[in-house]
Design a protein around this motif. Structure first.
Motif, PDB file in Angstrom:
ATOM      1  N   VAL A  31       0.824  -1.212   0.000  1.00  0.00           N
ATOM      2  CA  VAL A  31       0.000   0.000   0.000  1.00  0.00           C
ATOM      3  C   VAL A  31       0.856   1.260   0.000  1.00  0.00           C
ATOM      4  O   VAL A  31       0.590   2.204  -0.749  1.00  0.00           O
ATOM      5  CB  VAL A  31      -0.954  -0.002   1.209  1.00  0.00           C
ATOM      6  CG1 VAL A  31      -1.815   1.265   1.210  1.00  0.00           C
ATOM      7  CG2 VAL A  31      -1.842  -1.241   1.186  1.00  0.00           C
ATOM      8  N   ILE A  32       1.883   1.281   0.834  1.00  0.00           N
ATOM      9  CA  ILE A  32       2.691   2.492   0.964  1.00  0.00           C
ATOM     10  C   ILE A  32       3.790   2.562  -0.096  1.00  0.00           C
ATOM     11  O   ILE A  32       3.991   3.606  -0.731  1.00  0.00           O
ATOM     12  CB  ILE A  32       3.298   2.576   2.381  1.00  0.00           C
ATOM     13  CG1 ILE A  32       2.167   2.702   3.413  1.00  0.00           C
ATOM     14  CG2 ILE A  32       4.249   3.767   2.498  1.00  0.00           C
ATOM     15  CD1 ILE A  32       2.625   2.682   4.849  1.00  0.00           C
ATOM     16  N   VAL A 153      -5.134  -0.640  16.806  1.00  0.00           N
ATOM     17  CA  VAL A 153      -4.421   0.576  16.366  1.00  0.00           C
ATOM     18  C   VAL A 153      -4.937   1.040  15.002  1.00  0.00           C
ATOM     19  O   VAL A 153      -5.133   2.235  14.779  1.00  0.00           O
ATOM     20  CB  VAL A 153      -2.900   0.324  16.319  1.00  0.00           C
ATOM     21  CG1 VAL A 153      -2.166   1.551  15.771  1.00  0.00           C
ATOM     22  CG2 VAL A 153      -2.367  -0.018  17.707  1.00  0.00           C
ATOM     23  N   THR A 154      -5.182   0.089  14.107  1.00  0.00           N
ATOM     24  CA  THR A 154      -5.715   0.440  12.785  1.00  0.00           C
ATOM     25  C   THR A 154      -7.087   1.088  12.908  1.00  0.00           C
ATOM     26  O   THR A 154      -7.380   2.083  12.241  1.00  0.00           O
ATOM     27  CB  THR A 154      -5.808  -0.816  11.889  1.00  0.00           C
ATOM     28  OG1 THR A 154      -4.519  -1.417  11.768  1.00  0.00           O
ATOM     29  CG2 THR A 154      -6.313  -0.454  10.502  1.00  0.00           C
ATOM     30  N   GLY A 155      -7.934   0.530  13.757  1.00  0.00           N
ATOM     31  CA  GLY A 155      -9.258   1.097  13.948  1.00  0.00           C
ATOM     32  C   GLY A 155      -9.220   2.510  14.491  1.00  0.00           C
ATOM     33  O   GLY A 155     -10.026   3.361  14.104  1.00  0.00           O
ATOM     34  N   ILE A 156      -8.277   2.774  15.388  1.00  0.00           N
ATOM     35  CA  ILE A 156      -8.170   4.106  15.993  1.00  0.00           C
ATOM     36  C   ILE A 156      -7.760   5.147  14.953  1.00  0.00           C
ATOM     37  O   ILE A 156      -8.320   6.245  14.897  1.00  0.00           O
ATOM     38  CB  ILE A 156      -7.162   4.081  17.162  1.00  0.00           C
ATOM     39  CG1 ILE A 156      -7.729   3.275  18.334  1.00  0.00           C
ATOM     40  CG2 ILE A 156      -6.832   5.505  17.616  1.00  0.00           C
ATOM     41  CD1 ILE A 156      -6.740   3.035  19.450  1.00  0.00           C
ATOM     42  N   GLU A 160     -13.059   3.410   9.598  1.00  0.00           N
ATOM     43  CA  GLU A 160     -13.841   2.476   8.786  1.00  0.00           C
ATOM     44  C   GLU A 160     -13.300   2.318   7.368  1.00  0.00           C
ATOM     45  O   GLU A 160     -13.803   1.508   6.599  1.00  0.00           O
ATOM     46  CB  GLU A 160     -15.297   2.971   8.711  1.00  0.00           C
ATOM     47  CG  GLU A 160     -15.937   3.186  10.063  1.00  0.00           C
ATOM     48  CD  GLU A 160     -16.902   2.092  10.432  1.00  0.00           C
ATOM     49  OE1 GLU A 160     -17.372   1.391   9.536  1.00  0.00           O
ATOM     50  OE2 GLU A 160     -17.160   1.939  11.629  1.00  0.00           O
ATOM     51  N   LYS A 161     -12.289   3.096   7.025  1.00  0.00           N
ATOM     52  CA  LYS A 161     -11.737   3.015   5.676  1.00  0.00           C
ATOM     53  C   LYS A 161     -11.007   1.698   5.456  1.00  0.00           C
ATOM     54  O   LYS A 161     -10.501   1.092   6.403  1.00  0.00           O
ATOM     55  CB  LYS A 161     -10.742   4.157   5.432  1.00  0.00           C
ATOM     56  CG  LYS A 161     -11.352   5.545   5.394  1.00  0.00           C
ATOM     57  CD  LYS A 161     -10.264   6.564   5.112  1.00  0.00           C
ATOM     58  CE  LYS A 161     -10.830   7.977   5.073  1.00  0.00           C
ATOM     59  NZ  LYS A 161      -9.757   8.980   4.847  1.00  0.00           N
ATOM     60  N   THR A 162     -10.954   1.263   4.199  1.00  0.00           N
ATOM     61  CA  THR A 162     -10.099   0.122   3.866  1.00  0.00           C
ATOM     62  C   THR A 162      -8.658   0.599   3.848  1.00  0.00           C
ATOM     63  O   THR A 162      -8.381   1.801   3.691  1.00  0.00           O
ATOM     64  CB  THR A 162     -10.470  -0.464   2.489  1.00  0.00           C
ATOM     65  OG1 THR A 162     -10.216   0.533   1.482  1.00  0.00           O
ATOM     66  CG2 THR A 162     -11.925  -0.879   2.445  1.00  0.00           C
ATOM     67  N   LEU A 163      -7.732  -0.320   3.993  1.00  0.00           N
ATOM     68  CA  LEU A 163      -6.319   0.051   4.028  1.00  0.00           C
ATOM     69  C   LEU A 163      -5.870   0.697   2.720  1.00  0.00           C
ATOM     70  O   LEU A 163      -5.022   1.590   2.711  1.00  0.00           O
ATOM     71  CB  LEU A 163      -5.461  -1.177   4.338  1.00  0.00           C
ATOM     72  CG  LEU A 163      -5.639  -1.754   5.748  1.00  0.00           C
ATOM     73  CD1 LEU A 163      -4.792  -3.004   5.927  1.00  0.00           C
ATOM     74  CD2 LEU A 163      -5.288  -0.731   6.817  1.00  0.00           C
ATOM     75  N   THR A 164      -6.441   0.239   1.616  1.00  0.00           N
ATOM     76  CA  THR A 164      -6.042   0.805   0.322  1.00  0.00           C
ATOM     77  C   THR A 164      -6.551   2.236   0.149  1.00  0.00           C
ATOM     78  O   THR A 164      -5.986   2.999  -0.640  1.00  0.00           O
ATOM     79  CB  THR A 164      -6.574  -0.063  -0.837  1.00  0.00           C
ATOM     80  OG1 THR A 164      -7.982  -0.257  -0.673  1.00  0.00           O
ATOM     81  CG2 THR A 164      -5.867  -1.416  -0.855  1.00  0.00           C
ATOM     82  N   ASP A 165      -7.603   2.613   0.888  1.00  0.00           N
ATOM     83  CA  ASP A 165      -8.148   3.972   0.787  1.00  0.00           C
ATOM     84  C   ASP A 165      -7.570   4.917   1.836  1.00  0.00           C
ATOM     85  O   ASP A 165      -7.784   6.135   1.762  1.00  0.00           O
ATOM     86  CB  ASP A 165      -9.678   3.944   0.940  1.00  0.00           C
ATOM     87  CG  ASP A 165     -10.362   3.242  -0.218  1.00  0.00           C
ATOM     88  OD1 ASP A 165      -9.789   3.263  -1.328  1.00  0.00           O
ATOM     89  OD2 ASP A 165     -11.442   2.655  -0.011  1.00  0.00           O
ATOM     90  N   LEU A 170      -1.240   8.122   7.581  1.00  0.00           N
ATOM     91  CA  LEU A 170      -1.929   7.427   8.665  1.00  0.00           C
ATOM     92  C   LEU A 170      -1.474   5.977   8.773  1.00  0.00           C
ATOM     93  O   LEU A 170      -1.287   5.451   9.880  1.00  0.00           O
ATOM     94  CB  LEU A 170      -3.446   7.476   8.445  1.00  0.00           C
ATOM     95  CG  LEU A 170      -4.134   8.809   8.713  1.00  0.00           C
ATOM     96  CD1 LEU A 170      -5.623   8.701   8.409  1.00  0.00           C
ATOM     97  CD2 LEU A 170      -3.908   9.245  10.153  1.00  0.00           C
ATOM     98  N   LEU A 171      -1.279   5.345   7.624  1.00  0.00           N
ATOM     99  CA  LEU A 171      -0.801   3.960   7.642  1.00  0.00           C
ATOM    100  C   LEU A 171       0.589   3.869   8.251  1.00  0.00           C
ATOM    101  O   LEU A 171       0.884   2.937   9.005  1.00  0.00           O
ATOM    102  CB  LEU A 171      -0.797   3.387   6.218  1.00  0.00           C
ATOM    103  CG  LEU A 171      -2.159   3.022   5.634  1.00  0.00           C
ATOM    104  CD1 LEU A 171      -1.995   2.477   4.217  1.00  0.00           C
ATOM    105  CD2 LEU A 171      -2.877   1.997   6.499  1.00  0.00           C
ATOM    106  N   MET A 172       1.437   4.827   7.938  1.00  0.00           N
ATOM    107  CA  MET A 172       2.779   4.820   8.525  1.00  0.00           C
ATOM    108  C   MET A 172       2.705   4.982  10.042  1.00  0.00           C
ATOM    109  O   MET A 172       3.464   4.374  10.777  1.00  0.00           O
ATOM    110  CB  MET A 172       3.627   5.948   7.932  1.00  0.00           C
ATOM    111  CG  MET A 172       4.274   5.628   6.599  1.00  0.00           C
ATOM    112  SD  MET A 172       5.272   4.101   6.579  1.00  0.00           S
ATOM    113  CE  MET A 172       6.382   4.321   7.950  1.00  0.00           C
TER     114      MET A 172
END
Length: 198
Positions: A31-32, A153-156, A160-165, A170-172
């Motif tokens: 993704v990143i 942690v991902t939820g916080i 509700e977004k998918t990881l690709t969106d 934020l993903l980092m």
């Protein structure tokens, strides 16, 4: 037996920390970094290769040297590898990622077999099957705990977004917080793994 319990908990922490590495790095690479799933899989196999090569070696070594010190040393190596991942940036190059992966696989090899040896040293031969089952339960619980931390942690941060969106920034943040948490797991596990017979 406190020492038996501590060494089992060390296994739970280690398996929880290392199991999540594959998932987090898979997200990071695809993704990143924009790497294909096939290329990401080839990169991620580095850790598994290190485990396959070194686990039998340290398993035999733990029969001649203290399994408690070996497993604590392995936990320390895992903590260092996860610390490297925690400071990873979006621009991290492939040699850095491969080095951290190899280090995590090597650290797991140094920890896993000696830890099993240490746990088994606390029980009589008649109880080996029960102790082995308990250790297997710690592995499964560790896997579940690791993914629970990642999900929380991902939820916080992503919601509700998918990881690709989700936004790369934020993903980092998710990746770094998770790796810092798992590095702390391993640091805590160092002291648990050193717990010898009373």
């Amino acid at each position: 037996n406190l020492s038996y319990t501590m060494n089992n908990l060390a296994a739970l922490l280690n398996y929880g920390a290392i199991f999540a590495v594959t998932y987090l790095l898979s997200v990071y690479l695809q993704v990143i970094k924009g790497i294909s799933s096939q290329s990401a899989g080839i990169i991620l196999i580095t850790s598994a290769v290190m485990m396959a090569v070194f686990s039998p070696i340290f398993g035999r070594l733990s029969d001649r040297r203290s399994p408690f010190l070996l497993s604590a040393f392995g936990m320390g190596i895992c903590a260092a590898a996860l610390g490297m991942f925690a400071f990873m940036t979006r621009e991290a190059d492939l040699p850095f990622i491969l080095t951290a992966l190899a280090l995590s696989g090597f650290g797991f090899s140094v920890f896993s077999s000696p830890n099993t040896n240490a746990v088994m040293s606390f029980v009589e031969p008649d109880d080996y099957s029960a102790a082995s089952s308990a250790l297997a339960a710690m592995r499964s619980l560790g896997h579940t705990t690791g993914m629970a931390v990642v999900t929380l942690v991902t939820g916080i941060f992503v919601g509700e977004k998918t990881l690709t969106d989700a936004e790369p920034a934020l993903l980092m943040k998710v990746v770094r917080i998770c790796f810092f948490t798992f590095s702390f797991f391993c640091i805590l596990g160092i002291f648990m793994a050193r717990k010898r017979k009373m």
